[in-house]
Write a protein that holds these residues in place. Sequence first.
Motif, PDB file in Angstrom:
ATOM      1  N   THR A  66      73.604  32.394  62.060  1.00 41.91           N
ATOM      2  CA  THR A  66      74.770  31.909  61.306  1.00 41.91           C
ATOM      3  C   THR A  66      74.707  32.576  59.943  1.00 41.91           C
ATOM      4  OG1 THR A  66      74.759  29.774  62.428  1.00 41.91           O
ATOM      5  CG2 THR A  66      75.944  29.910  60.349  1.00 41.91           C
TER       6      THR A  66
ATOM      7  N   ARG B 260      79.479  33.555  63.197  1.00 38.68           N
ATOM      8  CA  ARG B 260      78.592  32.949  64.194  1.00 38.68           C
ATOM      9  C   ARG B 260      78.632  33.763  65.488  1.00 38.68           C
ATOM     10  NH1 ARG B 260      78.023  27.234  62.609  1.00 38.68           N
ATOM     11  NH2 ARG B 260      79.534  26.771  60.979  1.00 38.68           N
TER      12      ARG B 260
ATOM     13  N   ASN C 205      79.485  35.348  50.521  1.00 37.07           N
ATOM     14  CA  ASN C 205      80.550  35.202  49.517  1.00 37.07           C
ATOM     15  C   ASN C 205      80.390  36.284  48.464  1.00 37.07           C
ATOM     16  OD1 ASN C 205      81.867  32.389  50.045  1.00 37.07           O
ATOM     17  ND2 ASN C 205      79.663  32.066  50.235  1.00 37.07           N
TER      18      ASN C 205
ATOM     19  N   ARG D  20      76.625  33.292  56.259  1.00 37.55           N
ATOM     20  CA  ARG D  20      77.670  32.948  55.294  1.00 37.55           C
ATOM     21  C   ARG D  20      77.533  33.902  54.113  1.00 37.55           C
ATOM     22  NH1 ARG D  20      76.049  27.564  56.969  1.00 37.55           N
ATOM     23  NH2 ARG D  20      77.831  26.576  58.013  1.00 37.55           N
TER      24      ARG D  20
ATOM     25  N   THR E 101      85.195  35.165  51.248  1.00 35.94           N
ATOM     26  CA  THR E 101      84.236  34.394  52.037  1.00 35.94           C
ATOM     27  C   THR E 101      84.254  34.861  53.489  1.00 35.94           C
ATOM     28  OG1 THR E 101      84.673  32.467  50.647  1.00 35.94           O
ATOM     29  CG2 THR E 101      83.585  32.058  52.744  1.00 35.94           C
TER      30      THR E 101
ATOM     31  N   MET F 124      73.842  33.736  52.804  1.00 29.74           N
ATOM     32  CA  MET F 124      72.891  32.820  53.438  1.00 29.74           C
ATOM     33  C   MET F 124      72.859  33.097  54.930  1.00 29.74           C
ATOM     34  SD  MET F 124      73.321  29.095  51.677  1.00 29.74           S
ATOM     35  CE  MET F 124      75.043  29.140  51.259  1.00 29.74           C
TER      36      MET F 124
ATOM     37  N   THR G 267      85.203  33.307  60.367  1.00 26.85           N
ATOM     38  CA  THR G 267      86.187  32.765  59.436  1.00 26.85           C
ATOM     39  C   THR G 267      86.174  33.619  58.181  1.00 26.85           C
ATOM     40  OG1 THR G 267      85.780  30.519  60.241  1.00 26.85           O
ATOM     41  CG2 THR G 267      86.910  30.733  58.139  1.00 26.85           C
TER      42      THR G 267
ATOM     43  N   VAL H  86      82.309  33.702  57.153  1.00 37.94           N
ATOM     44  CA  VAL H  86      81.353  32.925  57.938  1.00 37.94           C
ATOM     45  C   VAL H  86      81.336  33.513  59.337  1.00 37.94           C
ATOM     46  CG1 VAL H  86      80.700  30.656  58.804  1.00 37.94           C
ATOM     47  CG2 VAL H  86      81.833  30.859  56.582  1.00 37.94           C
TER      48      VAL H  86
END
Lengths: 325, 831
Positions: free
Chosen positions: B541, B535, B545, B543, B531, B603, B503, B533
Amino acid sequence: QQTRADLARNLPSSNLSGHDVQATRTSLLGAPGFAHARVVSNPAAPDATPVGEGMCISCHQLEADHFTHTLHALGLHAANKADASVPVCETCHGAGSAHSQSPQTRGLIIGFTKDSGTPIDVQTRTCLSCHEGGPRDHWTGSVHQRNDLSCSDCHNPMANFSSEGLMAKASINDTCAQCHKDIRVQFNRRSHMPLPEGQMSCADCHNPHGSVTSPLLKTNTVNETCYQCHAEKRGPFLFEHAPVRENCLNCHSPHGSNQNTLLVAPIPFLCQQCHTGQRHPNDLHTSQSLATGSNPDERIMGRGCLTCHANIHGSNAPSGPRFHE
Amino acid sequence: QADSGIGVDTWRANKLDPSAGAQGRMTDEFGTSWLIGGQRRSPTGNLYMCPAQPPQLDHFGDWIGYGVLEAGAVGTSGDDRNALWNRYADWDSGLILGLLDYTWQRPDDGSYANVRASRISEDDQYYQAVFGRAGAFKIQAFIRDQPNLVSSNAKPIWNGVGSDQLTLPTALTPGGSTVADVAAVSAATPERTLSVKRSKQGIGFDLNLPMRWSVYANLADEQRKGARPYGGPFFFNYPFPNNGGVLETTKPIDDHTLAINLGVRHVATQWRMDFSYSGSFYRDRYTRYTYQTPFALWAVVPGSASAPLTTGQMAMEPDNDYHNIKAAFTYKLPLNGELSLTASAGRMSQDDRLIAPIDCNGVFGIGLGGNLNPGPANPFLFRCSDWNTPAALSRRTADMRIDTSLLDARISLQPLDGISVRGGLRFNRDDYRNGYLAYNPLTGDYGYIAENGSQGSIVPGEVGLFNPVTAPSNITRVRSLPLDLQTIDANLGADWKLDNKNTLGATFAFNRYEPTHRERRRIDDNSLKLTWVNRSLDWLTLRANYTWKKSNGDPYEFDPYEFTYSIDLPGYVPPAGGTPSHTVEAMRKYDMSSRDGHKIDVMATIMPREDMTLSASLRGDWNSYDAPIGRQDYQTSSATLQWDWQPRDGTNLSAYAAWDRSHLRLSNVQDQQAGAGVDPRLGGPNYALIGQWWLRDSQRDVYAGATLDHRIGRVRIDANWNYTRARGMDRYNYAGPTALAYPALAPGAGPGGGAFPAMTYRVDSISVGVTIPLADRFALRVFDYYERGRVSDWHYSGFDTARVIDHRVYTDGGPTRYNANLVGVMLRVAL
């Protein structure tokens, strides 16, 4: 005694919207628990039919043993007892027939785990079909939604893992710390909000489900959030201190600080970022100004500036324009 | 039981068990499922916990019940009165109620009730009760006491700590004691604690009504009682040895706040509505507190006399009222969209009785020639009777008010599968109503009495008053400062789900900040946030930004506060040399300054094996300010790594390490013309470049910890270790010795630099506990918690040997090192 087939035939059709949940309730306090729960639709198994809790438990007995003492289970079981057409497991997991026939195929049942095969937005929509609105009114577009978090990243309603809130971890704070460890350790600093001591939670200030105020604050402004516990700072004072009224975070670090009272920087340097007025505010002090130095100076010892400008958050004294009184 | 959208009080626990009972439950030896071993993961990839053993049920007719009682004894030793050890936990040796948690449920209709309580000590306890029906209603009530110990080594020289009258002991004479007298009293005063206890009681309910309406109401009243170190000025001591008075007094805390939250919510097919009211009513027992000063003052004019002053005063926070109403409407749009509108209006006000400008009898100020008789021959001497009464004020009560308003609109749409767009617009205003003019109708003077009359009793003409006839050139504050404010926020963003694995998002945000009576009338903040994201990998996972930030605005006015001073009054006559500049023109206050910034936030949740998780984060926030004088840079960064391992049900191990640092750089400049400079330019004769100095505050923190929770048979062992080490350094440079408070101490005539001693804080803590089942429903828990703290804060250097340094009197000795231990034995009974 109904057979599973009887039960399946009696159950209503799937409905992802959840819009009519409770919509037909007409009597105050009359309906037991979750009386109008419905089987949620699973887009990945549109033809699946409900099988009933008994079928689920035949394989998931241990999960049921843990689930049965949660608030969700209490409500769903009460509703199911009054009306057998009310589903229990399938309220959240969707109709189970396809899953029961092919339990290894991912996605045939709505799952809330990483390997479930259920997309995140289906997971969250499932929860929101009952929990829409209220504190979750601004979930859509919130930073957590945009970062693809699922409700089950923070909540695990399959058992009572926390004393309240059906959290995924033992407390709200532990749950937030799964991702925000860098913030959590700030509470280990010398001055901090009483979060490690269990006296407050992240959710006292933040609404993780979304809000109209960044960063997920529960009130309209930073200061409004602080005033919830520090009402004495609200004033308005006869004499205001501009940066204080503007934003508490101009001077305070909200989670923890190595300075006294959550200050961003040591006094007097915190104050000297703005105050360079003539005479006493703009002097550079050295360690010689400390009590152990050659020229002890009240501007840096102890409370420093605040020894004299004590009412720094604002003064209601007619002789307090410089916060001396 | 918490409402994440409204109010506080979302959690009640204590340091003995911050989880309020959850972490003490024995895990189910059978695990989570018969079908798979181990634990499943959350969508992000964190391992879920192993559920607790199902409770043992008792039946009471239609009701079933289960719960736990933990009671026992704890003992503390070592430095167990230390403020850091006791800050928010009031450990008290003796019998304690660790936890009472009992639940009743009636499966027939979903009714339930729960009581939960814990009592560590009188100041650290909570009790709560909840009754409800699942999905229908909930009623709850609670009582709690929270400790807040702010000093454990306070040595107040006054009697009456905690009251509104601080009086000197008989060994001291108000306004007539020597430094030696005061030092002797201070030295003889035993160390004591200063603390503020919060006691709160609350009640509330939630009720689901027909047709998907719901109502809620919460009412809470909190009392705070105690005392804390505070200030007390009787003018400078540093320029006038054996003169002035700088007193660290104690402020009484004795107030209560009533908070109300109530609302109505509706969720329909197309509409959602939320109407709420929040109110807060703060009441302080005191309007002010007074304190006696032990020291005499002397006037700097040779041959003159200083009026004898003995009493200072400090205004308490005024009683205040707050009301806020809010209405939120959300409408579901086509294209999976939502339109949400929120409107809110609030008012905060106070009309407290104003205290008199000074608390004195006789005269204050300076008597020329040693004559303390007021009259035309004594222009620097004032009658107390003209100022020690509310009649000396332009009005008797404060009558201050701020009205707030908020409008927020946001829209989201999903025009294409996988693509969502969103936008928001927000308007916020704070409007000050009323203002205050400092005018004495008894004398015709404007202004105020500075520092309890002491300033004008030491330096002639500095009493703080302006009079167009008798003192037309005095510069003093005469008006309140209304801080009306308007902000407009707008944002536009889009998210694109490339597939189920990725995403991407982008958000542009604009904020226009328009304060009145500040250095800028308009500040525009722009930011672009990207951003991602991901997977794509089963074991990861991610993330990430990134935010670009830029802030600027209209021209910076370095002194917008002139209208609040006598300079703005008719009759003002500039001094012979001209009106001194208020500050340096090059100052840029950091909340008003132009700024460039970048922020990253990454993260990662890594799953190297089925039973293990590694979580890592990396954050940075770099801000550069356009400020020749003022804050110039502020940078923060952090990295964390956490390891969790659940090799089998009932066994958890975890460890973490974290590191963060911050750098704050600022510059300031010493004025060179003894307060009389009229040229505000940096580089001018007053703010000469030779007086400029720079400071860099660096904070570096290291954190680490490990947790073990292991079951051997039926015996459970838990251990926890935490380590925090913080080190702050303040390094400075200066262009020339005249930048220094004490130029004579400079080693040379040119530029120089140095550093303060490191400010450090280090805490190690370790806890070990063993839980041994004794019988079917009984278990014994034995635990020990040890904590060692080391702290060094240069503000308090030397306070361990003396708290009275010339005319300075300090109450708080500052934070101190400690070694403390808590040992406990608890009997756990499954009820």
